[in-house]
Enzyme design. Structure first.
Site, mmCIF file in Angstrom:
data_model
loop_
_atom_site.group_PDB
_atom_site.id
_atom_site.type_symbol
_atom_site.label_atom_id
_atom_site.label_comp_id
_atom_site.label_asym_id
_atom_site.label_seq_id
_atom_site.Cartn_x
_atom_site.Cartn_y
_atom_site.Cartn_z
ATOM 1 N N LYS A 121 27.784 -47.918 -0.946
ATOM 2 C CA LYS A 121 26.668 -48.640 -0.934
ATOM 3 C C LYS A 121 26.247 -48.685 -3.104
ATOM 4 O O LYS A 121 26.746 -49.516 -3.690
ATOM 5 C CB LYS A 121 25.481 -49.278 -0.671
ATOM 6 C CG LYS A 121 24.691 -50.761 -0.973
ATOM 7 C CD LYS A 121 23.602 -50.861 -1.358
ATOM 8 C CE LYS A 121 22.650 -49.836 -2.029
ATOM 9 N NZ LYS A 121 21.648 -50.157 -2.046
ATOM 10 N N ASP A 139 24.037 -53.986 1.562
ATOM 11 C CA ASP A 139 23.119 -53.762 2.276
ATOM 12 C C ASP A 139 22.648 -53.662 3.230
ATOM 13 O O ASP A 139 23.063 -54.949 3.640
ATOM 14 C CB ASP A 139 21.525 -53.068 1.013
ATOM 15 C CG ASP A 139 21.099 -54.999 0.351
ATOM 16 O OD1 ASP A 139 22.011 -55.543 1.319
ATOM 17 O OD2 ASP A 139 20.795 -54.782 -0.530
#
Length: 217
Positions: A121, A139
């Site tokens: 991420k 997320d």
């Protein structure tokens, strides 16, 4: 609504609400963004933005940061949480950038993910926000909204990322990931909406009577 109709509506509504979503983490170049994103793990962007000015005074580039000890870094970033691990990662990744990349942050997902403290991420955020390369960082907030909106039934963020990339055009990914984050904070938060409250949830699922159970990543 069919899924394709939900996708079109969500895309259009988010563009209306957030035509030019700003990058939430204060930074001045790829290196300061990389460090700020690393610090944001299990910490709010607001708190990171409060902490980083003092960190940049200590060192705002990998050459200077590589000369600092994890203890020096930890004293500054303590309010962000997980400071022992994060301070070691910042010190080590700075050394690697100096030794292996001439002090430059690589514009490459695989190379970014090799750096200490940099997961998929974090690498995706740097690719989109620092280099403008198409990526769709997911997320826990995006994962939650994508499930509420019937865009994925993924049991983890990796599957959610694949599903969202398949549903939305590649040229929209960089902006869309920020738009969903902002919408989630403002209208569809974990506690503020259960899938039956906010505008997008109620438009996509007008007959939903019960809270949408979300699979945690």
């Amino acid at each position: 609504m069919l899924k394709a109709e939900r996708v079109d509506y969500i895309h259009q509504r988010l563009n209306e609400l957030y035509p030019e979503p700003p990058i939430p983490l204060d930074h001045k170049d790829p290196y300061t963004l990389l460090v700020a994103v690393l610090l944001s793990a299990q910490c709010t962007d607001e708190r990171v933005n409060q902490v980083t000015p003092a960190l940049w005074q200590l060192a705002d580039n990998p050459f200077d940061m590589a000369k600092k000890t994890p203890e020096q870094i930890k004293e500054i970033i303590r309010p962000c949480g997980l400071s022992p691990q994060k301070s070691k990662a910042i010190a080590k990744l700075s050394q690697i950038l100096v030794e292996e990349h001439n002090g430059e942050v690589p514009a490459d997902m695989d190379e970014l993910e090799k750096l200490p403290g940099v997961g998929h991420k974090t690498a995706g955020v740097v690719m989109t926000q620092a280099f403008g390369q198409p990526a769709f960082p997911v997320d826990t907030h995006i994962h939650r909204l994508a499930q509420r909106w019937g865009l994925t039934n993924g049991k983890n963020v990796a599957q959610t990322e694949k599903d969202l990339k398949r549903l939305f055009p590649i040229e929209s990914w960089n902006k869309l990931h920020l738009q969903i984050i902002y919408y989630g904070r403002e209208y569809c938060s974990a506690r503020g909406c259960d899938g039956t409250v906010c505008e997008i949830c109620t438009t996509c699922y007008p007959n939903r009577k019960h809270p949408k159970k979300v699979l945690k990543p």
